[in-house]
Design a protein around this motif. Structure first.
Motif, mmCIF file in Angstrom:
data_model
loop_
_atom_site.group_PDB
_atom_site.id
_atom_site.type_symbol
_atom_site.label_atom_id
_atom_site.label_comp_id
_atom_site.label_asym_id
_atom_site.label_seq_id
_atom_site.Cartn_x
_atom_site.Cartn_y
_atom_site.Cartn_z
ATOM 1 N N ASP A 53 1.074 -1.236 -0.123
ATOM 2 C CA ASP A 53 0.037 0.094 -0.079
ATOM 3 C C ASP A 53 0.729 1.226 -0.246
ATOM 4 N N GLN A 54 2.307 1.007 0.110
ATOM 5 C CA GLN A 54 3.072 2.258 0.113
ATOM 6 C C GLN A 54 2.482 3.306 1.311
ATOM 7 N N GLY A 55 2.314 2.673 2.474
ATOM 8 C CA GLY A 55 2.278 3.750 3.645
ATOM 9 C C GLY A 55 1.414 2.702 4.703
ATOM 10 N N ILE A 56 1.542 3.473 6.055
ATOM 11 C CA ILE A 56 0.880 2.758 7.127
ATOM 12 C C ILE A 56 -0.555 3.468 7.389
ATOM 13 N N PRO A 57 -1.608 2.827 8.125
ATOM 14 C CA PRO A 57 -2.588 3.333 8.088
ATOM 15 C C PRO A 57 -2.674 4.298 9.382
ATOM 16 N N ASP A 58 -3.436 5.424 9.359
ATOM 17 C CA ASP A 58 -3.597 6.493 10.001
ATOM 18 C C ASP A 58 -3.510 6.123 11.451
ATOM 19 N N GLU A 59 -4.380 4.946 11.735
ATOM 20 C CA GLU A 59 -4.651 4.650 13.178
ATOM 21 C C GLU A 59 -3.308 4.061 13.676
ATOM 22 N N VAL A 60 -2.443 3.213 13.115
ATOM 23 C CA VAL A 60 -1.153 3.016 13.308
ATOM 24 C C VAL A 60 -0.116 4.222 13.729
ATOM 25 N N SER A 61 -0.223 5.051 12.837
ATOM 26 C CA SER A 61 0.546 6.284 13.453
ATOM 27 C C SER A 61 -0.031 6.958 14.458
ATOM 28 N N ARG A 62 -1.339 6.974 14.996
ATOM 29 C CA ARG A 62 -1.917 7.614 16.006
ATOM 30 C C ARG A 62 -1.452 6.538 17.213
ATOM 31 N N ALA A 63 -1.494 5.267 17.081
ATOM 32 C CA ALA A 63 -1.087 4.536 18.157
ATOM 33 C C ALA A 63 0.504 4.713 18.503
ATOM 34 N N LYS A 75 -1.510 21.182 15.212
ATOM 35 C CA LYS A 75 -2.836 20.553 14.662
ATOM 36 C C LYS A 75 -2.659 19.322 13.763
ATOM 37 N N LEU A 76 -1.973 19.214 12.869
ATOM 38 C CA LEU A 76 -1.782 18.059 11.969
ATOM 39 C C LEU A 76 -1.192 16.985 12.655
ATOM 40 N N PHE A 77 -0.193 17.322 13.585
ATOM 41 C CA PHE A 77 0.634 16.012 14.236
ATOM 42 C C PHE A 77 -0.129 15.513 15.381
ATOM 43 N N GLN A 78 -1.232 16.112 15.839
ATOM 44 C CA GLN A 78 -1.801 15.794 17.259
ATOM 45 C C GLN A 78 -3.106 14.843 16.630
ATOM 46 N N SER A 79 -3.548 15.468 15.348
ATOM 47 C CA SER A 79 -4.811 14.702 14.913
ATOM 48 C C SER A 79 -4.407 13.615 14.193
ATOM 49 N N THR A 80 -3.197 13.268 13.744
ATOM 50 C CA THR A 80 -2.964 12.000 12.804
ATOM 51 C C THR A 80 -1.907 11.239 13.194
ATOM 52 N N GLY A 81 -1.020 11.821 14.194
ATOM 53 C CA GLY A 81 0.171 11.353 14.606
ATOM 54 C C GLY A 81 1.467 11.160 13.986
ATOM 55 N N LEU A 113 1.937 7.577 18.333
ATOM 56 C CA LEU A 113 2.032 8.532 19.083
ATOM 57 C C LEU A 113 1.267 8.372 20.531
ATOM 58 N N ASP A 114 0.418 7.581 20.762
ATOM 59 C CA ASP A 114 -0.433 7.404 21.896
ATOM 60 C C ASP A 114 0.346 6.498 22.935
ATOM 61 N N ALA A 115 1.370 5.888 22.292
ATOM 62 C CA ALA A 115 2.393 4.924 23.182
ATOM 63 C C ALA A 115 3.479 5.679 23.597
ATOM 64 N N GLY A 116 3.414 7.226 23.255
ATOM 65 C CA GLY A 116 4.460 7.958 23.673
ATOM 66 C C GLY A 116 5.757 8.144 22.903
ATOM 67 N N GLU A 128 3.468 13.251 -2.418
ATOM 68 C CA GLU A 128 2.300 13.166 -3.135
ATOM 69 C C GLU A 128 1.061 13.022 -2.661
ATOM 70 N N PHE A 129 1.223 12.906 -1.092
ATOM 71 C CA PHE A 129 0.147 12.624 -0.157
ATOM 72 C C PHE A 129 -0.184 13.635 0.881
ATOM 73 N N LEU A 130 0.919 14.261 1.336
ATOM 74 C CA LEU A 130 0.846 15.049 2.657
ATOM 75 C C LEU A 130 0.444 16.423 1.955
ATOM 76 N N PRO A 131 -0.386 17.064 3.067
ATOM 77 C CA PRO A 131 -0.891 18.472 2.528
ATOM 78 C C PRO A 131 -0.010 19.422 2.321
ATOM 79 N N TYR A 132 1.341 19.617 2.860
ATOM 80 C CA TYR A 132 2.147 20.860 2.725
ATOM 81 C C TYR A 132 3.554 20.010 2.498
ATOM 82 N N LEU A 133 4.463 20.993 1.568
ATOM 83 C CA LEU A 133 5.635 20.699 1.350
ATOM 84 C C LEU A 133 6.598 21.801 2.184
#
Length: 390
Positions: A35-45, A111-117, A47-50, A161-166
């Motif tokens: 898939d060339q990437g990891i799911p958002d929930e894994v990125s969030r996890a 905002k971006l970091f806290q919402s997506t990890g 972050l949540d793991a510290g 190609e995927f993130l909102p900012y460069l």
């Protein structure tokens, strides 16, 4: 091997191991590479793991921990996954924005970091004609009729190609000056910005693209930091990036050696395990020597970097020169032990080899490390020998 780490560092490694065992299964890694990437929930996890806060500026909710702690986490996760992961590059991009950005830019990053990890910025630095020569960049921001315009091409932009900012590294007008690099925050959807996908042979979870900037109108508010400030900041980020790439390489090499040792015990040939054959035993022994040497060199360099020692730039160059190449050799020997099955995607050793090989190019090639190190190596020995007439 027993290394002298603090209780907190041991806890971080344990936390990384728990996260890795939960999420970084082989089935997941294969899926995410495809898939060339990891799911958002894994990125969030993450972050949540510290773990995602380690090394992130305090302005973004991070702990500004040492590079040693970042390295230990990435080494452990790479060892478990047997793959290059997206986590290893986000701390550097977030540090640039967090430390250099104005209040609005820091708020956006937060905002971006806290919402997506994960970071919402892709670092657009390398160029097709410059490679590891950062000061050979030709992308420029010029003024015309009182307006600013960005022109140039970037390559090897991770998730561009995927993130909102460069986060774009560009020269201010005159490309003949070597120290006038500035950073600009450019929305991906800006008029004049286009992307071209690049297909790699490894490190599939970190997709690359080229980005063209064709007379893109920029506003002074998009400048990150001050004009020309990027040159000094980027030098430190290069060294951080090299340390993290080497930590990942050590983890990958350990994964390859683990797989090879297990297979050598399980695989029989002519009635006995192939580990009983002297040739295979010699390969495993030499692989272990390289892994131990890599780990010692990595931890010594991370410690020097954290302590701010004057020779840390030499140590970082030597680390980057040796570790990725040695890791590639370990992975190649592991593939050889697996034989024909290792040259397929049935096992993970071929993926490990490809990812290790890519790390010999990332964050400065092996050859560039020689350029950085040579004068410093000579200088330290001349300084240590009073009998030599300078």
């Amino acid at each position: 091997m027993d290394f002298s780490f603090s209780a907190e560092q041991h806890r971080l490694v344990k936390r990384a191991r728990e996260f890795g065992r939960t999420y970084l299964t082989e089935d997941n890694i294969r899926l995410w590479c495809n898939d060339q990437g990891i799911p958002d929930e894994v990125s969030r996890a993450y972050l949540d793991a510290g773990l995602g806060y380690v090394g992130i500026p305090e302005k973004l909710g991070g702990t500004s921990d040492s590079i040693t702690q970042q390295g230990l986490i990435i080494e452990e996760l790479s060892r478990i996954a047997g793959a290059s992961l997206p986590f290893q590059s986000q701390a550097i991009t977030l540090e640039l924005v967090g430390e250099m950005g104005n209040a609005d830019q820091v708020a956006l990053a937060n905002k971006l970091f806290q919402s997506t990890g994960s970071t919402g910025f892709s670092l657009a630095m390398s160029e097709p004609t410059a490679g590891s020569d950062t000061f050979g960049l030709k992308t420029t921001v010029t003024e015309q009729d009182g307006e600013l315009y960005l022109d140039g091409r970037k390559t090897f932009v991770v998730n561009g190609e995927f993130l909102p900012y460069l986060l774009v590294v560009a020269r201010d007008g005159d490309i003949s000056e070597s120290d006038n690099l500035s950073l600009w925050l450019i929305p991906l959807g800006s008029e004049g910005v286009s992307t071209i996908h690049m297909t790699k042979v490894g490190q599939e979870m970190n997709p690359f693209c080229m980005v063209d900037f064709n007379h893109v109108h920029v506003d002074p508010s998009q400048l990150v930091g001050s004009r020309g400030e990027g040159s000094k900041r980027l030098l430190r980020c290069f060294e951080m990036g090299r340390c993290i790439v080497c930590a990942a390489s050590v983890g990958l090499a350990r994964a390859a050696l683990t797989d090879a040792a297990r297979y050598a015990q399980q695989r029989t040939s002519f009635g006995k395990p192939i580990s009983d054959y002297q040739q295979v035993g010699a390969m495993l022994t030499d692989m272990e020597v390289k892994v131990r040497t890599m780990r010692l060199l990595l931890y010594q360099t991370l410690s020097e970097f954290d302590a701010g020692k004057p020779g840390s730039r030499l140590s970082t160059a030597l680390l980057k020169r040796y570790v990725p190449r040695a890791a590639t050799e370990v992975a190649s020997d592991a593939l050889q032990i697996f034989g024909g099955i290792g040259y397929t995607d049935v096992t993970r050793v071929s993926r490990i080899w490809r990812d290790c090989r890519g790390n010999q190019i990332a964050e400065g090639t092996d050859e560039v490390m020689v350029r950085i190190a040579t004068k410093r190596v000579i200088g330290q020995y001349l300084a240590d020998d009073p009998s030599i007439d300078l």
